[in-house]
Design an enzyme around this catalytic site. Sequence first.
Site, short mmCIF file in Angstrom:
data_model
loop_
_atom_site.label_atom_id
_atom_site.label_comp_id
_atom_site.label_asym_id
_atom_site.label_seq_id
_atom_site.Cartn_x
_atom_site.Cartn_y
_atom_site.Cartn_z
N TYR A 1 38.68 47.10 38.37
CA TYR A 1 39.74 46.59 37.39
C TYR A 1 40.36 45.45 38.12
O TYR A 1 40.48 44.32 37.44
CB TYR A 1 40.87 47.50 37.15
N GLU A 2 40.59 45.40 39.43
CA GLU A 2 40.98 44.36 40.05
C GLU A 2 40.10 43.15 40.15
O GLU A 2 40.62 42.11 39.89
CB GLU A 2 41.27 44.76 41.56
N GLN A 3 38.91 43.34 40.24
CA GLN A 3 37.83 42.50 40.35
C GLN A 3 37.75 41.54 38.92
O GLN A 3 37.69 40.56 38.84
CB GLN A 3 36.39 43.03 40.62
#
Length: 566
Positions: free
Chosen positions: A464-466
């Site tokens: 999700y961060e990526q």
Amino acid sequence: MIGKWRMGLWALAILTVPMYFIVTEGRKTSWGLENEALIVRCPQRGGAINPVEWYYSNTNERIPTQKRNRIFVSRDRLKFLPAKVEDSGIYTCVIRSPESIKTGSLNVTIYKRPPNCKIPDYMMYSTVDGSDKNSKITCPTIALYNWTAPVQWFKNCKALQGPRFRAHMSYLFIDKVSHVDEGDYTCRFTHTENGTNYIVTATRSFTVEEKGFSTFPVITNPPHNYTVEVEIGKTANIACSACFGTASQFVAVLWQINKTRIGSFGKARIQEEKGPNKSSSNGMICLTSLLRITGVTDKDFSLKYDCVAMNHHGVIRHPVRLRRKQPIDHQSTYYIVAGCSLLLMFINVLVIVLKVFWIEVALFWRDIMAPYKTQNDGKLYDAYIIYPRVFRGSAAGTGSVEYFVHYTLPDVLENKCGYKLCIYGRDLLPGQDAATVVESSIQNSRRQVFVLAPHMMHSKEFAYEQEIALHSALIQNNSKVILIEMEPMGEASRLQLGDLQDSLQHLVKMQGTIKWREDHVADKQSLSSKFWKHVRYQMPVPKRPPKMASVAAPLSGKVCLDLKHF
């Protein structure tokens, strides 16, 4: 008496015997095309009122007058309906009158029709010269035939079209004639004989006479008030050129010195040479006169030179003056060449140095010109750190990444360089919605730092961060990405591009990664190392002094402080 009587008898005998005079005319030529009608007329006059006999010279046979024959005689005319190639030969006509016998011969040639529609010169009738006042073309030999209008006209084998071309009787009129109308014109009409129609064609060339015109002289060289630089003792050559139009006229181009012609000036070293007559691209008549001054002296600079052109329209002159040309200082030239060479070498060396030490130069310039920059972009963090928190490996690998993210990066970038980092697990308060806080933190960061390690597992949180960071960098163009690759202490396992997302693979291929390997870094926190120089180069300008600025105040004005000096 007897002699006079005899002379009278001879005179009476002469008067009572008929007298015949034989008149012969030179051979003429005529031609036609196969399967077309051809009518020729006896070269001798008088055939319209006296009987005419025609003979084929090859066989000496008399040609009949019966119209049922393909070749027959009609008064003074010999008709071929139609003509054949084998009809070629010499035909003789004989006109008998009470006073004389007249004979004439015709060399008749019948040609096959050219296959490419190009009429050769030997089948062309006389050329017509046209102009804007006379643009009429007459169809040749049409008066010999029993023809009816209209006559068809062709130019270079193409039918004429357009309002400029008008056919009237046996004539073709061309309006607004110009050079584009030149070419071969063919007339085509129908001859009628005993109820049968035969085709006849004839071709002649049409040329357009050019109408000349004259204009006021135009001097093309030299320009008005032209200045010529010449050295003392050298030879000066100056050309005077002018154009006058296209018509035949009185024209002159010459040089004058102090309003005096060169021939009357009285100096042998100053001569005038007439150049050849030339025509410009538009056909205008142009003349050139060359002024040659051998061994220029100081007195020549005070004289007044005029390029003069004249015709019946008037006279025009362009003044020209001489100016002393300073001799070339070769020593100064050498100095200039040497200086330019040294400057070029210096620029090349400077370019090489900048290319090799570009990062060091950029960091030095940033530290000197903008050590702390206030950025009004609304961002809270200088960088958001994205790192894998779950691995398919030993705990030692996980601990090295965690230690690098939570201790090494903050110690150098925050404590020594004054940056503000956002690290998951350190700056996010417990109890907050992780997805919302992560997205907000990434949006409020100027850089996205990806820490890439071998055997990365795409956990839900890391993926999700990526996705959020790559969307902000690539789609929204809201921030930049810094890629740090954690290399293991061996060659067994390295970062595999196939383990990364497609967008992240693209970034790795485009900008590369900054490689961190603990066993290759002697002082892991030294700002002079290659790794930290590359990281600082890709980071923004810090907006606050480092936390140890108070300790580093007595030192140089560097923004990032290296603790190895303390």
